[in-house]
Design an enzyme around this catalytic site. Structure first.
Site, PDB file in Angstrom:
ATOM      1  CD  GLU A 296      -1.922  -2.353   1.312  1.00  0.00           C
ATOM      2  OE1 GLU A 296      -0.782  -2.694   1.662  1.00  0.00           O
ATOM      3  OE2 GLU A 296      -2.859  -3.172   1.190  1.00  0.00           O
TER       4      GLU A 296
ATOM      5  CG  HIS B  24      -9.974  -7.537   8.042  1.00  0.00           C
ATOM      6  ND1 HIS B  24      -9.087  -8.091   8.927  1.00  0.00           N
ATOM      7  CD2 HIS B  24      -9.373  -7.619   6.823  1.00  0.00           C
ATOM      8  CE1 HIS B  24      -8.012  -8.496   8.267  1.00  0.00           C
ATOM      9  NE2 HIS B  24      -8.161  -8.226   7.006  1.00  0.00           N
TER      10      HIS B  24
HETATM   11  C1  LIG Z   1      -1.649  -4.677   4.291  1.00  0.00           C
HETATM   12  C2  LIG Z   1      -2.687  -5.580   3.742  1.00  0.00           C
HETATM   13  N1  LIG Z   1      -3.067  -5.461   2.464  1.00  0.00           N
HETATM   14  C3  LIG Z   1      -3.990  -6.271   1.952  1.00  0.00           C
HETATM   15  C4  LIG Z   1      -4.575  -7.236   2.720  1.00  0.00           C
HETATM   16  C5  LIG Z   1      -5.669  -8.123   2.145  1.00  0.00           C
HETATM   17  N2  LIG Z   1      -5.180  -9.493   2.003  1.00  0.00           N
HETATM   18  C6  LIG Z   1      -5.419 -10.410   2.931  1.00  0.00           C
HETATM   19  S1  LIG Z   1      -4.674 -11.861   2.600  1.00  0.00           S
HETATM   20  C7  LIG Z   1      -4.036 -11.258   1.168  1.00  0.00           C
HETATM   21  C8  LIG Z   1      -3.201 -12.136   0.313  1.00  0.00           C
HETATM   22  C9  LIG Z   1      -2.009 -12.625   1.045  1.00  0.00           C
HETATM   23  O1  LIG Z   1      -1.316 -13.531   0.275  1.00  0.00           O
HETATM   24  P1  LIG Z   1      -0.152 -14.394   0.889  1.00  0.00           P
HETATM   25  O2  LIG Z   1       0.768 -13.530   1.667  1.00  0.00           O
HETATM   26  O3  LIG Z   1       0.453 -15.172  -0.225  1.00  0.00           O
HETATM   27  O4  LIG Z   1      -0.830 -15.388   1.939  1.00  0.00           O
HETATM   28  P2  LIG Z   1      -1.881 -16.526   1.698  1.00  0.00           P
HETATM   29  O5  LIG Z   1      -3.225 -15.905   1.868  1.00  0.00           O
HETATM   30  O6  LIG Z   1      -1.631 -17.084   0.344  1.00  0.00           O
HETATM   31  O7  LIG Z   1      -1.635 -17.516   2.776  1.00  0.00           O
HETATM   32  C10 LIG Z   1      -4.400  -9.936   0.978  1.00  0.00           C
HETATM   33  C11 LIG Z   1      -4.022  -9.126  -0.171  1.00  0.00           C
HETATM   34  C12 LIG Z   1      -4.198  -7.317   4.063  1.00  0.00           C
HETATM   35  N3  LIG Z   1      -4.746  -8.179   4.907  1.00  0.00           N
HETATM   36  N4  LIG Z   1      -3.239  -6.496   4.543  1.00  0.00           N
END
Ligand SMILES: Cc1ncc(C[n+]2csc(CCOP(=O)(O)OP(=O)(O)O)c2C)c(N)n1
Ligand SMILES: Cc1ncc(C[n+]2csc(CCOP(=O)(O)OP(=O)(O)O)c2C)c(N)n1
Ligand SMILES: [Mg+2]
Ligand SMILES: [Mg+2]
Lengths: 342, 337, 342, 337
Positions: C78, C147
């Site tokens: 972000e 959230h």
């Molecule tokens: C700072 C932030 N930006 C966006 C999100 C929304 N979000 C939650 S999980 C996710 C994807 C995360 O992917 P990854 O790190 O690969 O973990 P996975 O869910 O695959 O275990 C996003 C974009 C968030 N929680 N925090």
């Protein structure tokens, strides 16, 4: 202007013999030193707080006494070291972090608002998060728009963190000590224009508690002026000049922004019937609106005039000295505002 | 010092060999002008004309001069609170620069920005960022803009060694690499953050290692050798214009003075300071030019004298400039109405 | 409840023929699509906004129409992409960024508060920074403490950015279009509990302007209720139930938090003499205190009772559904509060 | 898939060879329990017992099981919203876990935290972080705590491939390396953030490359092979206990389901999904155990049946648990009074 009463109001027994004239900066150092001596689980982290003693010398001598492990220089990584404070706190330490300029709280806002302030709550109250975040803010030094903010209101709407802001050496000392002993996260907003301010402080005192709210610095019957940080001195100066005209203004240091306790201010307004607030922030989103709104509900019938809020303008602060000076609330403006309401 | 880790690039194409005599002397002129400017800022500060604080770049002139030489007029440049050099190397008006530092109406930002925030959009000087690392994502945005516009512009950002530890650096590096943006990340490694040595806050002294974490092309150069800087910057800029993506350039250098006006820099070993003062980029380059028969000592003195007089005259005019009006429409300054 | 008047109040000529019943989500998509068609310099960036159409499908179909360059998926960064928006804006583009949950504004708080909000000002007004930051916030969906925040008050004290918060499809559409055309940074706070809300919107309209302040949604003579985002519907429901008891409450959607224009609220209070505010935020640091404080100074003599502020409690929101529901202001609570003041 | 870049470490010491038969079967038990738990969560969600959203780890069980096996009771573990597996691998009470997901008073966080925020400090489960990357600096703090306390503890943090792009990751990695902290960074590379493939947001598929940017020891392992995970984790943990600093372990894995409850995961190629389902860590390990003569198919079914019944019983008890009181003292939940 200082009496034992004030010391008592911060929950401390008056021990006159230890009261010394020290600067706000020395008060911070003394509080850190004493609490670090008292509890080996305390430690301090921040940029250049170690051998250099801190960019504003607020950690002077700590490295020499406590060593590099407990007085730790960090990389320029506020998210990193503020987040690390939470990890330390969850595992038995009592970290204190220094944010060099309060303006940089924005860089670690998420760690404070979403992690530190919520972690205990989200655990159902099953963890403890004793963390102190000290941040030096404030205008008047021609540091421009990105290095002059008090950041008083940035975290005002975030539950889960206490916010205090000392306006003189005594409170810088007492409140910081109490914050370090508090088992909850505390944000201590200090003001860099106050660092050289001198005043008495009960150095060496051990019995401190977090103040529960504002503190009356100067009694008066005709108007109540509430201020924070560097605005407190301006309010006192205004009260002094009003006094010459026979107007007795009561001056209150808000000092605890979170949790906000407006009752003592309402009490005062019930006597004076006039309320003026002074804050070094934009007109919206600050504590003064909260104070006015609460006073209005607590002491509606006692107000002789709508409360007046004196604030910074609704734009960032410019660099040029005359511009900056003209925009920061002055004793003259405060006094004139009080008079306009009488 | 640990042995420098090599960058991934090869500056061996020696772009500098193609520079004209005029260009070479121009580089000397630029560095000298920056030095004289900073010396005047120092004097003006002591006279009370510069307010608050100021961050000088004495000793680091070769970096901004060398990089600027590789750029076009329509490129974008961003930098930090220690940004006077970058602005002058792009041709910022001396008087407007001084007037800004003095907080005057004729300042390049109307006296509103100050020493830490010199900006001149007409020169592609898109901004000086006071928050460490904050400028890098902005430079990535300018790089994206350049890529989208398709006019082969590049976006260059300057930052210090301390900035490689903050999150914004990381996010910017990754985005530039994923999107293959025309961004040149120029790290002025002057060995210190405010008062902390780089090894106190980073696992190593050679910051090109960071670039490896993004598979980004990188160069490690002697930041006190203006031609070496140019030699690294020119091919990086050429690659960027050709759509070949970003480059990270680490320039080893040293600031002659403390971090800011209030810093006596006692944390630095005097032997270290001595050694680096001997590596002064202007003296070194002057010796080069002399050895190559391009400039005599007298010629060099002429350049310095000219710079000094330009600077002095600009500072004097700036000091006589009016203060900004207290009744100006700040709302229009903040918002397009 | 909807009339042409309201459309006019948002600066738009009423063109009844184009008014359609659409959802809040569709309104967002329509606004984005039309403005992106209108100006090739606009583009949108955010996490999974591209081929996936956005985590909340608020970018549905944009990728297909405008391609990967103008509808750009970003890394989870972000600070990176919000900062990039500033770079784009300074060099001729009109970026729109989507923050998936408003709670994540904390991660890029610095870029917004210190860079985006101040850059034009610090340049002496010599650059232009047309940037739209859309963030989806709000409670009621059992998303837990990290959230569920509207983040309405996080940037309330930061000058240099406009903040708007649409409460229905019409305003989601009109205000977002106006925000995209604005030459200044605008933070658009959307509410995820409203995404499926249906309502009429003048789709296809071209003549939009940023509203200058609050909008009266329902006229009334006995009390003024001011609310934002998801609280607006609750306020309308409260007004409806009060009506059955013969109490006519005027309902105002605050809709523009920054710059805050309280005059229309004061006008209303001058007629109703009673003020109740409803916000989905903690009791301190929010717009409702600012509104109360301003109304008190603008319409002091017209208030029959101290204004009441209805807010979330002063702790984070818990996950458990019954707990969450009990803590979010309800129509019943709003109606009861109004009655308590009459 | 690009060819995996090797990590800097060597997992060839094969710590797993030293595991007892009991331990090996224990690993199977752990993975099966996690799988059955997640399956039950899925069912309970459809029954309306789990609220809001939930992020399942089906397919990734080998990572948390393998790492947990290398840890001591007094170590610290942090993780994300996709954290059920980590909690169960550390021994979180099943009923308390379900009750938390169901929002009940008997939940491990009293129903206050929810699916994304399971925490149990008594098990060293210091927290689940819903903000991507936010847990990593916290893990660094726990690692610093371990280093200061001198009891040879380690701090492990789990995070996804998407998290390596955010600033907090970077700041944490650098701090851990500079201070030589006993932190194990376990990246569960399941190839996707929410809906975006890793190559869409990162310059490469092998995230160990990131570790090189910090000169940090790293391992790249098959995250669907529980013994391989253990083989990487055990020496990393041993090094951390010995004061030799942090390690970054990348575990290649795959989530069987969508990102969260509302995600049908249509963005994934069906051939890719097929291929990975064949690499299911539990089936693979079962085949290994069978081949080694350590567990028959019947034995494996017994383990699964036992897990299912434990899980079912726990879920049933949790579903019958009371709701949290609406009049509880939330202020005391928030602040130590
Ligand atoms: C700072 C932030 N930006 C966006 C999100 C929304 N979000 C939650 S999980 C996710 C994807 C995360 O992917 P990854 O790190 O690969 O973990 P996975 O869910 O695959 O275990 C996003 C974009 C968030 N929680 N925090
Ligand atoms: C986020 C943030 N943290 C801290 C600071 C205070 N600060 C200003 S300059 C500086 C040191 C920067 O060092 P470096 O990046 O090496 O640049 P240099 O000053 O050496 O040019 C620090 C810590 C800041 N401006 N921003
Ligand atoms: Mg440096
Ligand atoms: Mg992933």
């Amino acid at each position: 202007m200082r009496t034992n009463e004030k010391i008592i109001s911060a929950g401390v027994e008056p021990i006159e013999r230890v009261t010394q004239e020290i600067t706000y900066r020395e008060a911070i150092v003394a509080a850190l030193r004493e609490e670090m001596r008292r509890d080996p689980k305390t430690l301090i982290m921040g940029e250049d707080v170690g051998e250099s003693g801190g960019p504003f010398k607020t950690c002077h001598g700590l490295y020499e006494e406590f060593g590099a492990e407990r007085v730790r220089d960090t990389p320029i990584a506020e998210t990193g070291f503020v987040g690390a404070a939470l990890g330390l706190a969850l595992t038995g330490y009592r970290p204190i972090v220094e944010i060099m300029f309060a303006d940089f709280l924005g860089v670690c806002f998420d760690q404070i608002a979403n992690s530190i302030a919520k972690h205990r709550f989200m655990s159902g109250g099953r963890v403890k998060t004793p963390i102190v975040i000290r941040a030096l803010g404030g205008a008047g030094l021609r540091f421009g728009a990105q290095h002059s903010q008090t950041a008083e209101s940035w975290l005002l709407s975030v539950p889960g963190i206490k916010i205090i802001c000392p306006s003189d050496p005594e409170q810088a000392y007492l409140m910081l000590k109490a914050a370090i002993r508090d088992d909850n996260p505390v944000l201590v907003l200090e003001h860099k224009a106050l660092l050289s301010m001198k005043g008495p402080a009960p150095i060496g005192i051990d019995d401190v508690t977090m103040p529960s709210g504002p503190r009356v610095l100067r009694p008066g019957r005709h108007a109540t002026i509430v201020a924070s940080l560097a605005m407190v001195r301006k309010a006192l100066a205004a009260a002094e000049s009003l006094n010459a005209e026979g107007i007795e203004a009561e001056v209150i240091d808000i000092q605890v922004l979170r949790p906000l306790n407006v009752a003592p201010i309402s009490d005062s307004v019930r006597r004076t019937n006039i309320l003026v607030t002074v804050e070094e922030q934009a007109p919206t989103g600050g504590w003064s609106s909260d104070v006015v709104a609460d006073v209005v509900s607590q002491a509606f019938d006692y107000l002789d005039a709508p409360p007046a809020r004196i604030t910074l303008p609704d734009h960032p602060l410019p660099y040029s000295p005359h511009l900056e000076d003209a925009l920061i609330p002055s004793p003259e403006r405060i006094a004139a505002t009080v008079k306009s309401l009488l | 010092m640990t042995k420098p880790a090599p960058g991934t690039g090869s500056a061996s194409n020696k772009a500098a060999a193609a520079l004209s005599i005029e260009d070479r002397i121009g580089l000397y002129r630029t560095m000298t002008l920056i030095r004289e400017f900073e010396e005047q800022v120092q004097r003006s500060y002591l006279e009370g004309l510069v307010h608050g604080t100021t961050h000088l770049c004495n000793g680091q002139e070769a970096v901004c001069a060398g990089v600027a030489k590789a750029l076009r007029e329509d490129d974008y440049v961003s930098y930090t609170y220690r940004g006077h050099g970058q602005c002058l190397a792009r041709g910022m008006d001396l008087e407007a620069a001084f007037a800004e530092l003095f907080g005057r109406e004729t300042g390049v930002c109307g006296g509103i920005g100050g020493s830490m925030h010199l900006t001149d959009i007409d020169l592609g000087l898109i901004g000086a960022f006071g928050i460490v690392g904050a400028g890098l994502p902005v430079a990535v945005g300018a790089g994206l803009s350049a890529q989208l516009a398709g006019r082969r512009q590049v976006s260059v950002c300057f930052f210090g060694d301390g900035a490689v530890n903050i999150g914004a650096f990381h996010e910017a590096m990754n985005m530039a690499q994923v999107w293959k943006l025309p961004v040149i990340f120029v790290c002025e490694n002057n060995l210190y953050g405010e008062f902390s040595h780089i090894l106190h806050t980073t696992p190593y002294e050679d910051l090109v290692i960071r670039a490896a974490g993004y598979s980004m092309q990188s160069e490690l150069v002697d930041g006190n050798d203006v031609l070496a800087v140019y030699d690294a910057a020119a091919p990086a800029v050429a690659r960027a214009r050709d759509g070949q993506g970003p480059t990270f350039i680490e320039c080893k250098t040293y600031r002659h003075r403390g971090h800011s006006r209030t810093d006596p820099a006692k944390y630095r070993d005097s032997a270290e300071v001595e050694a680096w003062l001997k590596l002064d980029p202007i003296s070194l380059y002057r010796a080069d030019l002399r050895a190559a028969g391009l400039m005599s000592d007298v010629g060099a003195e002429d350049v310095a004298a000219e710079a000094r007089s330009l600077v002095k005259a600009a500072a004097d005019r700036a000091a006589a400039a009016p203060w900004p009006s207290q009744t100006q429409d700040f709302m229009a300054t903040m918002f397009v109405q």
